[in-house]
Design a protein around this motif. Structure first.
Motif, short mmCIF file in Angstrom:
data_model
loop_
_atom_site.label_atom_id
_atom_site.label_comp_id
_atom_site.label_asym_id
_atom_site.label_seq_id
_atom_site.Cartn_x
_atom_site.Cartn_y
_atom_site.Cartn_z
N SER A 114 0.82 -1.22 0.00
CA SER A 114 0.00 0.00 0.00
C SER A 114 0.85 1.27 0.00
O SER A 114 0.32 2.37 -0.14
N TYR A 162 1.46 -5.32 4.76
CA TYR A 162 0.09 -4.88 4.47
C TYR A 162 -0.91 -5.84 5.11
O TYR A 162 -1.90 -5.42 5.71
N ASP A 204 -10.10 -12.58 3.58
CA ASP A 204 -9.58 -11.25 3.91
C ASP A 204 -8.44 -10.86 2.98
O ASP A 204 -8.30 -9.69 2.59
N ASP A 207 -10.07 -10.06 -0.49
CA ASP A 207 -10.73 -8.74 -0.47
C ASP A 207 -9.70 -7.62 -0.38
O ASP A 207 -9.83 -6.58 -1.06
N GLY A 208 -8.66 -7.83 0.44
CA GLY A 208 -7.64 -6.80 0.60
C GLY A 208 -6.89 -6.53 -0.68
O GLY A 208 -6.66 -5.37 -1.07
N TYR A 209 -6.51 -7.59 -1.38
CA TYR A 209 -5.81 -7.44 -2.65
C TYR A 209 -6.70 -6.79 -3.71
O TYR A 209 -6.25 -5.91 -4.46
N ASN A 210 -7.94 -7.22 -3.80
CA ASN A 210 -8.83 -6.68 -4.83
C ASN A 210 -9.12 -5.20 -4.60
O ASN A 210 -9.17 -4.42 -5.56
N THR A 211 -9.27 -4.82 -3.35
CA THR A 211 -9.49 -3.39 -3.03
C THR A 211 -8.25 -2.58 -3.36
O THR A 211 -8.33 -1.50 -3.97
N TRP A 212 -7.09 -3.11 -2.96
CA TRP A 212 -5.84 -2.38 -3.21
C TRP A 212 -5.57 -2.21 -4.69
O TRP A 212 -5.25 -1.10 -5.14
N LYS A 214 -7.47 -2.20 -7.33
CA LYS A 214 -8.38 -1.29 -8.01
C LYS A 214 -7.96 0.16 -7.77
O LYS A 214 -7.87 0.97 -8.71
N SER A 215 -7.68 0.49 -6.53
CA SER A 215 -7.27 1.85 -6.18
C SER A 215 -5.92 2.19 -6.77
O SER A 215 -5.71 3.30 -7.30
N SER A 244 -10.85 -6.78 -10.76
CA SER A 244 -10.76 -5.58 -9.90
C SER A 244 -9.80 -4.56 -10.48
O SER A 244 -10.04 -3.35 -10.42
#
Length: 535
Positions: A114, A162, A204, A207-212, A214-215, A244
């Protein structure tokens, strides 16, 4: 004297209003028509005033390259005709006491994804590089490491990463090679520098990787991802991750000649680096070597059957994990023929920085040389690269050549002839010495006495009886690329005029058309002088 990049910036400024941000597409269709130059950020270019003699590859430490120094030297890449840049990982790396294998200058020893790696610059610096590439109608590909982080012991402090909970990682175990479960769940590295393996079945972590991702892609304007160690992650993870990201994903599935093992990843991923064809091309052209041309034909036939789309596979001769071509093969014509195969066959050509400078490092760390010590010479290999890119960019910008099927026309102990669209390529493995009496005869689809042009020399060719093309090697084993003269119309090559923006084919899938302008697709054709072959 004005450079090609000077022409590009001046002419593109006329087409794109300064208040408008050009949005570049980044799907597999758009990447198909690109060619990629790969760099290690630390080794491509130095900031002005830095000591150019200080970098010693054997020291395995930082040499000082940055995102800004890449941006300031993009002309070197664009003048060679590349339309995309792949840079090494940008995320925060281990930066503690020197490890048993040196420092994390390469970018693959992840600490916190991150955060950015401040050794290479700031967030603004990375955005400036991305923006400058887009101004030049070039794509940015960023290397990402998802499989693992880096540690200096097998029971590290997980709070520094992370993903901070030990339960989000697989327990330590050494890999049993050839065992898929072990390769996916055990740790890369060794006990000196272990690489803790993420559990990518943990929700977790998913979800954490997919959110990261994308951003990350959106914030820095990234057009594509090269995914490190893709085969060490459970294969079903990749579909959600790449969805993502929303951009082209090409994975590293390190291997040899097992097409099935590689092909299963195209689907979850958009593409993979084509290690199968790398192995075949090496077998066919490396001198000394097996000179086994049939390896290419066998691999191509299997690939057509087993891959979903071979036209987006990544073609390469070198990378940061392999010996340099010039270390393996002593003959320059072997390099030129192998290069020509990668540009003229199906797939996306990828050139690892320094290939065009004949770098000869054998393996890590010696295949990670500083490019500035070459003085960025316009070598014969650099000029051949520029010509191949120029011609390929013209084909992509004016036809659907990148999507067209590739067919083997002939093979022999001396080489191979193949077609893709209107282009017939004849390559040989005989090397530089002249060989009187050696020839490759290729049956073309044309009648006898049909005029064609060799793109590399601008020499005129005529088919013989029954449309045969007879390539002889009295001047040594040089590659030949033959096309009907009409194919070169508008290219700026071999005496043809350039068509900067004049009603050429516009195809949103060719990867080179933005805002309906043909300038961006044919720039190199307008300003590059045809390569002067060194014979």
């Amino acid at each position: 004297m004005a450079t090609r990049s000077t022409y590009f910036l001046a002419l593109s400024a006329l087409l794109v209003p300064r208040c408008v941000q050009v949005a570049l597409a980044a799907t597999a269709d758009e990447w198909r028509g690109r060619s990629i130059y790969q760099v290690l950020t630390d080794r491509f270019a130095l900031p002005e005033g830095a000591d150019t003699d200080a970098c010693k590859v054997e020291d395995q430490t930082w040499c000082g390259g940055t995102w800004n120094s890449i941006r300031e030297n993009l002309d070197y890449i664009q003048d060679a005709g590349f339309t995309a840049l792949w840079i090494s990982p940008v995320n925060q790396n281990y930066d503690g006491e020197r490890s048993a294998y040196g420092d994390a200058y390469h970018g693959y020893w992840i600490k916190d994804i991150s955060q950015l790696n401040d050794r290479f610059g700031s967030a603004d610096d990375l955005k400036a590089l991305s923006n400058e590439l887009h101004k030049r109608n070039m794509y940015l590909m960023v290397d990402v490491v998802v499989n693992n982080v880096m540690a200096t012991q097998t029971d590290p402090d997980f709070s520094q990463y992370y993903f901070k909970d030990k339960s989000q990682y697989h327990p330590y175990c050494g890999i049993e090679w050839g065992n898929t479960t072990s390769e996916q769940d055990c740790w890369l590295g060794d006990e000196k520098v272990p690489l803790p393996d993420l559990d990518t079945r943990n929700q977790d972590v998913i979800d954490g990787y997919n959110t990261w991702i994308k951003s990350f892609v959106q914030e820095y304007g990234i057009d594509g991802l090269r995914i490190d160690a893709a085969k060490h992650v459970n294969i079903d993870f990749w579909s959600g991750f790449c969805a993502s990201a929303g951009v082209f994903c090409i994975g590293e599935v390190f291997g040899g000649d097992d097409v099935d093992a590689l092909a299963q990843y195209q689907g979850p991923l958009d593409s993979v680096l084509n290690y199968n064809m790398y192995t075949a091309v090496t077998a066919a052209f490396k001198i000394p070597g097996d000179l086994n041309v049939s390896a290419i034909q066998d691999t191509l036939e299997q690939s057509k059957q087993k891959f979903k789309d071979i036209t987006v596979l990544g073609n390469f001769l070198e990378n940061q994990d392999l010996p340099r071509w010039h270390n393996q093969s002593v003959d320059l014509q072997s390099l030129y023929n192998a290069m020509t195969y990668n540009f003229m066959s199906s797939g996306i050509p990828i050139v690892y920085y320094g290939q065009e400078q004949y770098f000869a490092g054998v393996h890590d760390p010696y295949n990670r040389e500083p490019l500035w010590q070459s003085n960025y010479e316009k070598t014969a290999a650099y000029n051949l690269t520029a010509t191949l890119n120029m011609f390929r960019n013209h084909l992509v910008g004016t036809t659907d050549w990148a999507k067209q099927d590739m067919e083997i026309l002939t093979t022999s102990e001396y080489g191979i002839g193949f077609s893709k669209g209107d282009v017939i390529t004849v390559l040989t493995n005989i090397g530089s010495p002249a060989q009187n009496g050696t020839q490759i005869a290729v049956k073309s689809p044309y009648d006898s006495s049909y005029a064609m042009t060799d793109v590399l020399t601008c020499r005129q060719w005529v088919t013989s009886s029954e449309g045969m093309l007879d390539v002889e090697y009295t001047g040594g084993g040089k590659p030949v690329i033959l096309v009907p003269e009409k194919v070169l119309a508008g290219s700026g090559m071999c005496g043809q005029d350039s068509s900067l923006a004049s009603g050429s084919k516009t195809d949103s899938n060719d990867g080179l058309v933005v805002g309906g302008s043909r300038l961006l697709a044919t720039l190199l054709s307008a300003v590059v002088i045809v390569f002067a072959w060194p014979w």
